[in-house]
Design an enzyme around this catalytic site. Structure first.
Site, PDB file in Angstrom:
ATOM      1  N   GLU A 164       1.306  -0.688  -5.095  1.00 35.88           N
ATOM      2  CA  GLU A 164       0.293   0.351  -5.307  1.00 35.88           C
ATOM      3  C   GLU A 164       1.042   1.672  -5.440  1.00 35.88           C
ATOM      4  O   GLU A 164       1.337   2.341  -4.452  1.00 35.88           O
ATOM      5  CB  GLU A 164      -0.696   0.431  -4.137  1.00 35.88           C
ATOM      6  CG  GLU A 164      -1.889   1.295  -4.507  1.00 35.88           C
ATOM      7  CD  GLU A 164      -2.309   2.345  -3.480  1.00 35.88           C
ATOM      8  OE1 GLU A 164      -3.317   3.022  -3.728  1.00 35.88           O
ATOM      9  OE2 GLU A 164      -1.640   2.504  -2.442  1.00 35.88           O
ATOM     10  N   ASP A 210       0.830  -1.198   0.000  1.00 36.73           N
ATOM     11  CA  ASP A 210       0.000   0.000   0.000  1.00 36.73           C
ATOM     12  C   ASP A 210       0.871   1.258   0.000  1.00 36.73           C
ATOM     13  O   ASP A 210       1.862   1.346   0.735  1.00 36.73           O
ATOM     14  CB  ASP A 210      -0.888  -0.023   1.262  1.00 36.73           C
ATOM     15  CG  ASP A 210      -1.819   1.168   1.331  1.00 36.73           C
ATOM     16  OD1 ASP A 210      -2.729   1.247   0.496  1.00 36.73           O
ATOM     17  OD2 ASP A 210      -1.624   2.024   2.220  1.00 36.73           O
TER      18      ASP A 210
HETATM   19  C1  NOJ Z   1      -4.437   3.361  -0.464  1.00 31.89           C
HETATM   20  C2  NOJ Z   1      -5.681   2.607  -0.149  1.00 31.89           C
HETATM   21  O1  NOJ Z   1      -6.144   1.976  -1.313  1.00 31.89           O
HETATM   22  C3  NOJ Z   1      -6.689   3.587   0.414  1.00 31.89           C
HETATM   23  O2  NOJ Z   1      -7.921   2.964   0.613  1.00 31.89           O
HETATM   24  C4  NOJ Z   1      -6.143   4.157   1.685  1.00 31.89           C
HETATM   25  O3  NOJ Z   1      -7.034   5.147   2.183  1.00 31.89           O
HETATM   26  C5  NOJ Z   1      -4.767   4.771   1.477  1.00 31.89           C
HETATM   27  N1  NOJ Z   1      -3.892   3.893   0.740  1.00 31.89           N
HETATM   28  C6  NOJ Z   1      -4.091   5.067   2.792  1.00 31.89           C
HETATM   29  O4  NOJ Z   1      -3.688   3.864   3.383  1.00 31.89           O
END
Ligand code: NOJ
Ligand code: CA
Length: 580
Positions: free
Chosen positions: A256, A214
Site C-alpha cells: 500500500e 499497510d
Molecule cells: C491505511 C489504511 O488503509 C487506513 O484505513 C488507515 O487509517 C491507515 N493506513 C493508517 O493505518
C-alpha cells in the site's frame, strides 16, 4: 525449503504467480455477517458467506485488520499482532475459516500494519517507561523537539496538526504519520525488524496466502527528506521478500504505497522484482473517475503512459473504491478541485484529502457503474473489488471518519438486512436507509432473484475476465482513435488478443480504429458471443451506446475459416487469406 503450514494440504494448488489471475474482494470481517447476534460481523459469519463469494467469482479475499485493538482506526491501531479481536472470534475460528476458504479454492490475504501500533500496544507502554537509549525505548521514534523531519507531510489533515505528539510519561515527543494514538515503530532498531518477521511467520504458518503491507512508504525517517520511499525502507522490503520466498514460496506481498507511478514501481524492486509482488496503482484510480466525468480518455491514457514498465513477476493491484476515502493525493491541485466539484459538492462528503463515498452514489447510473467495472476488469492489473459495491450499496457520510463506507453488508430486505439477528441498536454501525439505497431495495437476495441485476452482471463480467487470460496477463497497448470520448486498447497473451473499446460519453459515439495490422481477423464480442464484421485494411468502425463498452476477441484467420456464418465485409479478407 518452503514450509508447509498446518492445513497446508488444503491450500489451493501452488502457482507462484497466482496473484496475476486473481480477482480480489476486500472485506472487513465485522461488516459481512454476524453469526452470534452481538451486532458485529465475525469469522464464523464469514464462513457462512463463502459460497456467495465463490458464486460471485472472486478468487481471493483481502481481510481488513482483525487483531486486538482499541478500534480507534478500525483495527489499524494494533494492540497485539498475533491475536484475534474477541469481537471477531478466536484463532481457531481463523483456522477454520482458512480451511473453508482454501477448500473452495479461495486464497486469503491479511494485513501487516508494520509502520505503527496503537499507543495501547504493550511495546509502547514499555517504551514510554524505559530509559532513553534502551532497546525497549527505541521501539519507537522519540525526539526532544517537534522540529525534526519537518519536511514530512501530514496525512490525516482533518485531525492532526503535527507528526509529533508529546508523551508526558516519557517526557519526549514521539513520531506518528497517522493518528496521534498510532506511534510509528522504529525500523532502525533491529529488534523491531525481527518482531515483524516473526509476525509474518505467525500468519503465514497459519496459512494466510499473502499480506498487504499497510502504509509501507513510511517505515524509515531521515531529516531533510519527505520521509517517504527511503532507501532503508526498500532494503527492509528486500529482506522481507527474501524471508518470505525462502520459507513459504508462493505467498504474496502487496504494497500500500500511495505514490506517483515512478515511486510506486520501486516497491516491486525496480528492475529486479525483489520487493513486493503487487502494489496498488493509486494514481490510476481517481483518473478513472475523472475520465468518466470529463468524457475524455486523456486522464487514463496519460497516467498509463507515465507508468514505467514493471518486472516480469510483478502485477499492479487496481481498484475503484476501498474502505478509505477516495484519495486525491496523487492528482494535481487543479485535478483535485475538479474532483471535489464533480463528485463531492457537499463538503460533508470530503475528508482529509479525499471523498468518503461509495462507488454507486459517486457515479449514479447503472451504465456508468458497468463502464467503470468494464475498465477495471480489463486494464492491466489485478482488480480489487470492495464489498457491497457488487450490488451498488449506498453510503452515509454523516457517520464519523470513514464509517459511512463501512456499514453492514446488505443480504436481504428483512431484519438488519440479514446481517445480524441482534436488535438494530446493537449493530456496530447503522444500516443504509436513505430512500435510494435503502437495504430493502439494494440487497443480495433481491438481486439474486433478478437476472438483470448489477450482481448478475458482475458475475458475468468476472467470469469472462477469469476465462480470458489476456485480460489478466496480457500486454497492453492503446489503439488510437480520433474520437477522444472513446478509449481503446488491446491486451495480448499467447495466442489471445482482446480489444477493449469504451465510450466515456453520455451520448452515443462513432469511432474508427486503425486495425490494418489485424486485417483478415474475425471479431467476437465476449458478453454475447456475437460475431462482428471482419477486420479489413480500412478503418474499423464501431457505434457505441452511451457509456457502453465492448470486449472484443480478435480471432485468428484459421479460426475464422473454420466456417462460422458471417455477413458483410467478412468474406473479402477471407478470400484474400486463401489466395495467399
Ligand atoms: C491505511 C489504511 O488503509 C487506513 O484505513 C488507515 O487509517 C491507515 N493506513 C493508517 O493505518
Ligand atoms: Ca458477532
Amino acid at each position: 525449503m518452503p514450509r508447509t503450514p498446518p492445513g497446508g494440504r488444503e491450500r489451493p494448488p501452488a502457482a507462484a504467480d497466482w496473484y496475476k489471475d486473481a480477482v480480489i474482494y476486500e472485506v472487513p470481517v465485522r461488516a459481512f455477517r454476524d453469526s452470534n447476534g452481538d451486532g458485529i460481523g465475525d469469522f464464523l459469519g464469514l464462513i457462512e458467506k463463502l459460497d456467495y463469494l465463490v458464486d460471485l467469482g472472486v478468487t481471493a479475499l483481502w481481510l481488513l485488520p482483525f487483531f486486538p485493538s482499541p478500534g480507534r482506526d478500525d483495527g489499524y491501531d494494533t494492540a497485539d499482532y498475533t491475536g484475534v479481536h474477541p469481537d471477531f472470534g478466536t484463532l481457531d475460528d481463523v483456522r477454520a475459516f482458512l480451511a473453508e476458504a482454501h477448500r473452495r479454492g479461495i486464497r486469503v490475504i491479511g494485513e501487516l500494519v508494520l509502520n505503527h501500533t496503537s499507543d495501547q500496544h504493550p511495546w509502547f507502554q514499555r517504551a514510554r517507561h524505559a530509559p532513553p537509549g534502551s532497546p525497549w525505548r527505541e521501539y519507537y521514534v522519540w525526539s526532544d523537539t517537534p522540529d525534526l523531519y519537518a519536511d514530512a507531510r501530514i496525512i490525516f489533515t482533518d485531525t492532526e496538526t503535527s507528526n509529533w505528539a508529546w508523551d508526558p510519561v516519557a517526557g519526549a515527543y514521539y513520531w506518528h504519520r497517522f493518528f496521534s494514538h498510532q506511534p510509528d515503530l522504529n525500523f532502525e532498531n533491529p529488534r523491531v525488524r525481527e518482531e515483524m518477521l516473526a509476525i509474518v511467520d505467525h500468519w503465514l504458518d497459519l496459512g494466510l496466502d499473502g499480506l498487504r503491507l499497510d502504509a509501507v512508504p513510511y517505515l524509515y525517517e531521515e531529516d531533510g527528506t519527505s520521509c517517504e520511499n527511503l532507501g532503508a525502507t526498500h532494503a527492509f522490503l528486500r529482506e522481507l521478500r527474501r524471508h518470505v520466498d525462502e520459507r513459504y514460496g508462493d505467498r504474496l506481498l502487496l504494497a500500500e504505497a500511495n505514490q506517483w507511478p515512478e515511486d510506486a514501481v520501486a516497491y516491486f524492486g525496480a528492475g529486479r522484482g525483489d520487493e513486493c509482488h503487487m502494489a496498488f496503482h493509486f494514481p490510476l484510480m481517481p483518473r478513472l473517475f475523472m475520465a468518466l466525468r470529463m468524457e475524455d480518455r486523456f486522464p487514463i491514457v496519460d497516467i498509463l503512459e507515465q507508468t514505467p514498465p514493471i518486472p516480469e513477476t510483478a502485477q499492479w493491484a487496481i481498484f475503484l473504491r476501498n474502505h478509505d476515502e477516495l484519495t486525491l493525493e496523487m492528482v494535481t491541485d487543479e485535478e483535485r478541485d475538479y474532483m471535489y466539484r464533480a463528485y463531492a459538492s457537499d463538503p460533508a462528503a470530503r475528508i482529509n484529502v479525499g471523498i468518503r463515498r461509495r462507488l454507486a452514489p459517486l457515479v449514479g447510473t447503472r451504465g456508468r457503474l458497468e463502464l467503470l467495472y468494464g475498465l477495471l476488469l480489463s486494464l492491466p492489473g489485478t482488480p480489487v473489488l470492495y464489498y457491497g459495491d457488487e450490488i451498488g450499496m449506498g453510503d452515509n457520510y454523516f457517520l464519523a471518519d470513514r464509517n459511512g463506507v463501512r456499514t453492514p453488508m446488505q443480504w436481504g430486505p428483512d431484519r438488519n438486512a440479514g446481517f445480524s439477528e441482534a436488535s438494530g441498536e446493537r449493530l456496530y454501525l447503522p444500516l443504509i436507509t436513505d430512500p435510494v439505497y435503502h437495504f430493502e431495495a439494494v440487497n443480495v437476495a433481491v438481486q439474486e432473484a433478478d437476472p438483470g441485476s448489477l450482481l448478475w452482471w458482475m458475475k458475468r463480467a468476472i467470469g469472462l475476465r477469469r476465462r480470458h487470460p489476456s485480460l489478466a496477463r496480457g500486454t497492453f497497448a492503446v489503439v488510437p482513435t480520433p474520437n477522444r470520448h472513446v478509449i481503446a486498447y488491446r491486451r495480448e497473451h499467447r495466442s489471445e488478443t482482446i480489444l477493449v473499446v469504451a465510450n466515456l460519453s453520455r451520448y452515443a459515439q462513432w469511432c474508427e480504429l486503425d486495425l490494418a495490422g489485424d486485417a483478415g481477423r474475425g471479431v467476437a464480442e465476449l458478453f454475447s458471443g456475437e460475431t462482428f464484421p471482419w477486420i479489413t485494411d480500412a478503418p474499423y468502425g464501431l457505434t457505441l451506446g452511451p457509456h457502453s463498452f465492448l470486449w472484443l476477441r480478435l480471432e485468428t484467420i484459421a479460426a475464422r475459416t473454420g466456417g462460422q456464418a458471417v455477413v458483410g465485409p467478412a468474406r473479402r479478407p477471407a478470400r484474400r487469406a486463401r489466395r495467399r
